[in-house]
Design an enzyme around this catalytic site. Structure first.
Site, PDB file in Angstrom:
ATOM      1  N   ILE A  44      -0.793  -1.679   7.562  1.00 50.55           N
ATOM      2  CA  ILE A  44      -1.695  -1.607   8.887  1.00 50.55           C
ATOM      3  C   ILE A  44      -2.980  -1.339   8.096  1.00 50.55           C
ATOM      4  O   ILE A  44      -3.250  -0.476   7.448  1.00 50.55           O
ATOM      5  CB  ILE A  44      -1.522  -0.324   9.487  1.00 50.55           C
ATOM      6  CG1 ILE A  44      -0.161  -0.412  10.380  1.00 50.55           C
ATOM      7  CG2 ILE A  44      -2.578   0.132  10.706  1.00 50.55           C
ATOM      8  CD1 ILE A  44       0.326   0.827  11.111  1.00 50.55           C
ATOM      9  N   ASP A  45      -3.844  -2.300   8.072  1.00 50.01           N
ATOM     10  CA  ASP A  45      -5.269  -2.220   7.514  1.00 50.01           C
ATOM     11  C   ASP A  45      -6.080  -1.722   8.715  1.00 50.01           C
ATOM     12  O   ASP A  45      -6.341  -2.481   9.697  1.00 50.01           O
ATOM     13  CB  ASP A  45      -5.787  -3.429   7.229  1.00 50.01           C
ATOM     14  CG  ASP A  45      -7.074  -3.247   6.313  1.00 50.01           C
ATOM     15  OD1 ASP A  45      -7.008  -2.349   5.486  1.00 50.01           O
ATOM     16  OD2 ASP A  45      -8.212  -3.913   6.519  1.00 50.01           O
TER      17      ASP A  45
ATOM     18  N   ASP B  17      -0.790  -5.112   3.052  1.00 50.07           N
ATOM     19  CA  ASP B  17      -1.092  -3.928   3.796  1.00 50.07           C
ATOM     20  C   ASP B  17      -0.598  -3.692   5.071  1.00 50.07           C
ATOM     21  O   ASP B  17      -0.740  -4.569   5.948  1.00 50.07           O
ATOM     22  CB  ASP B  17      -2.818  -4.052   3.966  1.00 50.07           C
ATOM     23  CG  ASP B  17      -3.274  -2.536   4.205  1.00 50.07           C
ATOM     24  OD1 ASP B  17      -2.775  -1.783   4.785  1.00 50.07           O
ATOM     25  OD2 ASP B  17      -4.465  -2.435   4.032  1.00 50.07           O
TER      26      ASP B  17
ATOM     27  N   GLU C 174       0.662  -1.332   0.043  1.00 52.91           N
ATOM     28  CA  GLU C 174       0.000  -0.112   0.048  1.00 52.91           C
ATOM     29  C   GLU C 174       0.931   1.187   0.065  1.00 52.91           C
ATOM     30  O   GLU C 174       0.535   2.131  -0.748  1.00 52.91           O
ATOM     31  CB  GLU C 174      -0.784  -0.051   1.318  1.00 52.91           C
ATOM     32  CG  GLU C 174      -1.680   1.278   1.377  1.00 52.91           C
ATOM     33  CD  GLU C 174      -2.616   1.378   2.653  1.00 52.91           C
ATOM     34  OE1 GLU C 174      -2.501   0.452   3.334  1.00 52.91           O
ATOM     35  OE2 GLU C 174      -3.453   2.305   2.629  1.00 52.91           O
TER      36      GLU C 174
ATOM     37  N   THR D 224      -5.711   1.958   9.524  1.00 56.72           N
ATOM     38  CA  THR D 224      -4.850   3.003   9.952  1.00 56.72           C
ATOM     39  C   THR D 224      -5.549   4.019  10.933  1.00 56.72           C
ATOM     40  O   THR D 224      -5.048   4.452  12.064  1.00 56.72           O
ATOM     41  CB  THR D 224      -4.187   3.721   9.132  1.00 56.72           C
ATOM     42  OG1 THR D 224      -3.311   2.860   8.289  1.00 56.72           O
ATOM     43  CG2 THR D 224      -3.348   4.969   9.462  1.00 56.72           C
TER      44      THR D 224
ATOM     45  N   ASP E  51      -6.064  -4.349   0.939  1.00 59.45           N
ATOM     46  CA  ASP E  51      -7.147  -4.676   1.687  1.00 59.45           C
ATOM     47  C   ASP E  51      -7.650  -5.952   1.893  1.00 59.45           C
ATOM     48  O   ASP E  51      -8.072  -6.547   2.917  1.00 59.45           O
ATOM     49  CB  ASP E  51      -8.281  -3.356   1.620  1.00 59.45           C
ATOM     50  CG  ASP E  51      -7.708  -1.964   1.660  1.00 59.45           C
ATOM     51  OD1 ASP E  51      -7.038  -1.731   2.714  1.00 59.45           O
ATOM     52  OD2 ASP E  51      -8.020  -1.507   1.090  1.00 59.45           O
TER      53      ASP E  51
END
Ligand SMILES: O=P(O)(O)O[C@H]1[C@H](O)[C@@H](O)[C@H](O)[C@H](O)[C@@H]1O
Ligand SMILES: [Mg+2]
Ligand SMILES: [Mg+2]
Length: 280
Positions: A92-93, A90, A70, A95, A220
């Site tokens: 940190i999905d 990803d 990402e 954030t 995601d």
């Protein structure tokens, strides 16, 4: 026969756990927030740090594999999914959840070969839940088998979705139009966890019957798409066709019946695809 991707999957689980340690430690520090495509599309130094950590470890161990991440795409890298073994990350999905310490924050790592997801790892790091799936071998949470809900009546269901990161009036109108139609079917409830990957793991766990969203990206949903299907669920495009992970549209449900019922209510639109050529 030995599984040729087992080593890569073990590495994904180990690095997701290390990434989770970094995320948890960062929660105790000041979280400096920056923005990307809009004032509510957030990114932090931890997103960037975790993506670098995962990518470097993959490059060191699997130097021929390709990577989509990402934050690298946000920095201008291409988002091309070829037939080559590709890690889709990803860091940190969720954030926005991370920024607010709202406890649904995931590290998501999908692995694709010939454009087919071979394994998916979603580590919900504040809950310490490690969701994994290997194609054809089932889905698990902390080693326990996952199975979607057997509820086929949408009126007895909970549906998850998100509001996304656009506040343009037209986008918001579309989202609320779909949400209103679905809520008024009526369903038992609508939930937003703040993370596409965790919403999909909730489908896989049988806690919600379906999740849908327009505007998500391949990072995601890549890992969680396999977790849903290996838990017995179905994936669909919001217009009812086959899901296309680059299309930024998804319905993930426990059953075809509920997925199709949702597609009847969604006001669909098509954001620019993840693999669209860059705009100059
Ligand atoms: O940017 P991160 O990785 O936190 O992920 C996104 C969420 O997963 C979406 O469901 C959600 O709707 C948001 O678009 C959010 O940006
Ligand atoms: Mg995400
Ligand atoms: Mg993210």
């Amino acid at each position: 026969m030995a599984d040729i991707w087992q080593d890569a999957m073990d590495h994904a689980v180990a690095i997701a756990r290390r990434a989770g340690d970094v995320v948890r430690e960062a929660l105790l520090d000041d979280r400096m927030v920056m923005t990307k495509t809009s004032s509510v599309d957030l990114v932090t130094q931890t997103d960037q740090k975790v993506e670098k950590l995962i990518m470097q470890s993959v490059k060191d161990k699997f130097p021929t594999h390709r990577l989509i991440g990402e934050e690298s795409v946000a920095a201008g890298e291409a988002c091309d999914l070829s037939d080559a073994p590709t890690w889709i990350i990803d860091p940190i999905d969720g954030t926005t959840n991370f920024v607010h310490a709202f406890p649904f924050v995931a590290v998501s790592i999908g692995f694709s070969v010939n454009k087919q997801i071979e394994f998916g790892v979603v580590y919900s790091c504040l809950e310490d839940k490690m969701f994994t799936a290997r194609r054809g071998k089932g889905a698990f949470c902390n080693g326990n088998v996952l199975q979607v809900s057997d509820q086929e009546d949408i009126r007895q269901s909970i549906i998850a979705t998100e509001f996304g990161s656009s506040r343009e009036p037209e986008a918001v109108n579309n989202i609320f139009s779909s949400l209103r139609s679905i809520l008024c079917i009526p369903v038992h409830g609508v939930r937003t966890a703040g993370s596409a990957a965790i919403n999909m793991c909730l489908v896989a766990s049988g806690c919600v019957e379906a999740y849908y969203e327009i505007g998500i990206h391949v990072w995601d949903v890549a890992a969680a798409s396999l977790i849903v299907s290996e838990a017995g669920g179905v994936l669909m495009d919001v217009d009812g066709g086959s899901v296309d992970l680059m299309s930024r549209r998804i319905v993930a449900a426990n059953s075809r019946a509920i997925a199709e019922r949702i597609t009847e209510e969604i006001r669909s639109f098509s954001p620019p695809r993840d693999d669209a050529p860059p705009q100059h």
